[in-house]
Design a protein around this motif. Structure first.
Motif, PDB file in Angstrom:
ATOM      1  N   MET A 134       0.801  -1.166   0.000  1.00  0.00           N
ATOM      2  CA  MET A 134       0.000   0.000   0.000  1.00  0.00           C
ATOM      3  C   MET A 134       0.866   1.260   0.000  1.00  0.00           C
ATOM      4  O   MET A 134       1.802   1.319   0.768  1.00  0.00           O
ATOM      5  N   LEU A 135       0.526   2.145  -0.814  1.00  0.00           N
ATOM      6  CA  LEU A 135       1.308   3.379  -0.892  1.00  0.00           C
ATOM      7  C   LEU A 135       0.742   4.382   0.093  1.00  0.00           C
ATOM      8  O   LEU A 135      -0.464   4.587   0.180  1.00  0.00           O
ATOM      9  N   ARG A 136       1.656   4.969   0.752  1.00  0.00           N
ATOM     10  CA  ARG A 136       1.236   6.004   1.681  1.00  0.00           C
ATOM     11  C   ARG A 136       1.319   7.367   0.992  1.00  0.00           C
ATOM     12  O   ARG A 136       1.926   7.509  -0.062  1.00  0.00           O
ATOM     13  N   THR A 137       0.770   8.344   1.629  1.00  0.00           N
ATOM     14  CA  THR A 137       0.796   9.712   1.102  1.00  0.00           C
ATOM     15  C   THR A 137       2.221  10.224   1.028  1.00  0.00           C
ATOM     16  O   THR A 137       2.617  10.884   0.060  1.00  0.00           O
ATOM     17  N   PHE A 138       3.008   9.876   2.028  1.00  0.00           N
ATOM     18  CA  PHE A 138       4.397  10.319   2.053  1.00  0.00           C
ATOM     19  C   PHE A 138       5.165   9.757   0.853  1.00  0.00           C
ATOM     20  O   PHE A 138       5.971  10.452   0.234  1.00  0.00           O
ATOM     21  N   ASP A 139       4.918   8.503   0.513  1.00  0.00           N
ATOM     22  CA  ASP A 139       5.576   7.889  -0.644  1.00  0.00           C
ATOM     23  C   ASP A 139       5.171   8.584  -1.934  1.00  0.00           C
ATOM     24  O   ASP A 139       6.009   8.825  -2.818  1.00  0.00           O
ATOM     25  N   LEU A 140       3.914   8.946  -2.070  1.00  0.00           N
ATOM     26  CA  LEU A 140       3.462   9.653  -3.266  1.00  0.00           C
ATOM     27  C   LEU A 140       4.109  11.038  -3.385  1.00  0.00           C
ATOM     28  O   LEU A 140       4.497  11.480  -4.473  1.00  0.00           O
ATOM     29  N   VAL A 141       4.259  11.728  -2.258  1.00  0.00           N
ATOM     30  CA  VAL A 141       4.920  13.047  -2.262  1.00  0.00           C
ATOM     31  C   VAL A 141       6.375  12.885  -2.683  1.00  0.00           C
ATOM     32  O   VAL A 141       6.900  13.656  -3.499  1.00  0.00           O
ATOM     33  N   LEU A 142       7.056  11.884  -2.160  1.00  0.00           N
ATOM     34  CA  LEU A 142       8.465  11.654  -2.527  1.00  0.00           C
ATOM     35  C   LEU A 142       8.598  11.302  -4.008  1.00  0.00           C
ATOM     36  O   LEU A 142       9.539  11.753  -4.680  1.00  0.00           O
ATOM     37  N   ILE A 143       7.688  10.524  -4.534  1.00  0.00           N
ATOM     38  CA  ILE A 143       7.720  10.181  -5.966  1.00  0.00           C
ATOM     39  C   ILE A 143       7.516  11.444  -6.798  1.00  0.00           C
ATOM     40  O   ILE A 143       8.211  11.678  -7.800  1.00  0.00           O
ATOM     41  N   GLY A 144       6.624  12.291  -6.387  1.00  0.00           N
ATOM     42  CA  GLY A 144       6.391  13.560  -7.096  1.00  0.00           C
ATOM     43  C   GLY A 144       7.599  14.476  -7.045  1.00  0.00           C
ATOM     44  O   GLY A 144       7.990  15.091  -8.051  1.00  0.00           O
ATOM     45  N   VAL A 145       8.232  14.570  -5.870  1.00  0.00           N
ATOM     46  CA  VAL A 145       9.447  15.400  -5.729  1.00  0.00           C
ATOM     47  C   VAL A 145      10.564  14.848  -6.596  1.00  0.00           C
ATOM     48  O   VAL A 145      11.290  15.611  -7.265  1.00  0.00           O
ATOM     49  N   MET A 146      10.736  13.530  -6.602  1.00  0.00           N
ATOM     50  CA  MET A 146      11.793  12.916  -7.418  1.00  0.00           C
ATOM     51  C   MET A 146      11.529  13.153  -8.907  1.00  0.00           C
ATOM     52  O   MET A 146      12.463  13.444  -9.674  1.00  0.00           O
ATOM     53  N   THR A 147      10.288  13.057  -9.334  1.00  0.00           N
ATOM     54  CA  THR A 147       9.948  13.298 -10.744  1.00  0.00           C
ATOM     55  C   THR A 147      10.215  14.761 -11.118  1.00  0.00           C
ATOM     56  O   THR A 147      10.783  15.048 -12.178  1.00  0.00           O
ATOM     57  N   ALA A 148       9.832  15.687 -10.247  1.00  0.00           N
ATOM     58  CA  ALA A 148      10.066  17.112 -10.500  1.00  0.00           C
ATOM     59  C   ALA A 148      11.563  17.409 -10.543  1.00  0.00           C
ATOM     60  O   ALA A 148      12.045  18.166 -11.405  1.00  0.00           O
ATOM     61  N   THR A 149      12.311  16.794  -9.622  1.00  0.00           N
ATOM     62  CA  THR A 149      13.769  16.996  -9.593  1.00  0.00           C
ATOM     63  C   THR A 149      14.405  16.454 -10.871  1.00  0.00           C
ATOM     64  O   THR A 149      15.309  17.078 -11.439  1.00  0.00           O
ATOM     65  N   ALA A 150      13.943  15.294 -11.330  1.00  0.00           N
ATOM     66  CA  ALA A 150      14.476  14.722 -12.569  1.00  0.00           C
ATOM     67  C   ALA A 150      14.161  15.629 -13.755  1.00  0.00           C
ATOM     68  O   ALA A 150      15.015  15.836 -14.636  1.00  0.00           O
ATOM     69  N   ALA A 151      12.950  16.204 -13.803  1.00  0.00           N
ATOM     70  CA  ALA A 151      12.582  17.101 -14.905  1.00  0.00           C
ATOM     71  C   ALA A 151      13.434  18.374 -14.893  1.00  0.00           C
ATOM     72  O   ALA A 151      13.916  18.834 -15.939  1.00  0.00           O
ATOM     73  N   VAL A 152      13.633  18.928 -13.704  1.00  0.00           N
ATOM     74  CA  VAL A 152      14.464  20.136 -13.593  1.00  0.00           C
ATOM     75  C   VAL A 152      15.901  19.819 -13.987  1.00  0.00           C
ATOM     76  O   VAL A 152      16.557  20.592 -14.712  1.00  0.00           O
ATOM     77  N   THR A 153      16.425  18.698 -13.534  1.00  0.00           N
ATOM     78  CA  THR A 153      17.798  18.302 -13.875  1.00  0.00           C
ATOM     79  C   THR A 153      17.941  18.124 -15.386  1.00  0.00           C
ATOM     80  O   THR A 153      18.931  18.571 -15.979  1.00  0.00           O
ATOM     81  N   TYR A 154      16.971  17.468 -16.013  1.00  0.00           N
ATOM     82  CA  TYR A 154      17.018  17.273 -17.464  1.00  0.00           C
ATOM     83  C   TYR A 154      16.981  18.625 -18.187  1.00  0.00           C
ATOM     84  O   TYR A 154      17.714  18.842 -19.153  1.00  0.00           O
ATOM     85  N   THR A 155      16.136  19.549 -17.726  1.00  0.00           N
ATOM     86  CA  THR A 155      16.035  20.872 -18.354  1.00  0.00           C
ATOM     87  C   THR A 155      17.366  21.628 -18.244  1.00  0.00           C
ATOM     88  O   THR A 155      17.839  22.220 -19.219  1.00  0.00           O
TER      89      THR A 155
END
Length: 158
Positions: free
Chosen positions: A1-22
């Motif tokens: 089961m995914l917790r809310t905290f895990d979803l926030v971390l996945i979102g932060v990691m995705t945003a960080t990856a997008a910024v790094t790629y840019t």
């Protein structure tokens, strides 16, 4: 089961990856622009070197002498006379070098002239002071021109 905290971390990691790629993509574009500018600079330097070499070939005295002999009939060239050459000090002053008249001195001499003319006395002292403060540039005499249609050319020597 995914917790809310895990979803926030996945979102932060995705945003960080997008910024790094840019950032990486922008850096690569800048590197390409730097390489393009370096290539343009090298091309311009090579062009300058080529033009200098071409000028050296075109202005060789032997070549110019041959051309003068070949086209002497058409051009009717003559050696430059020493009177056609001028020194830099013989040239008239530049407009920027002409002395600016002093406004306070001009007002004082104008008042002195009106007071003196009202009294009937000539004001030569004020006129002489103004003339000494503002010398008028005069070019050096060059001699009489033999023909007004001739254009004098020369080089500037320092």
């Amino acid at each position: 089961m995914l917790r809310t905290f895990d979803l926030v971390l996945i979102g932060v990691m995705t945003a960080t990856a997008a910024v790094t790629y840019t950032i990486k993509h922008r850096a690569e574009l800048k590197v390409e622009e730097v390489h393009r500018l370096e290539a343009e600079i090298k091309l311009e330097k090579d062009t300058i070197d080529l033009l200098k070499a071409d000028w050296a070939l075109q202005s060789q005295p032997n070549r110019l002498e041959r051309l003068v002999k070949a086209y002497n009939e058409e051009l009717k060239l003559q050696p430059t006379e020493s009177t056609a050459l001028v020194h830099a000090k013989e040239l008239p002053m530049l407009k920027s070098e002409v002395p600016v008249p002093d406004v306070t001195e001009a007002k004082a001499s104008a008042k002195g002239a009106t007071v003196a003319s009202a009294k009937g006395a000539p004001d030569t002292k004020g006129a002489q002071a103004t003339a000494k403060a503002q010398p008028i540039p005069v070019p050096a005499p060059r001699g009489e021109a033999e023909d007004a249609d001739q254009i004098e050319t020369g080089s500037v020597e320092e």
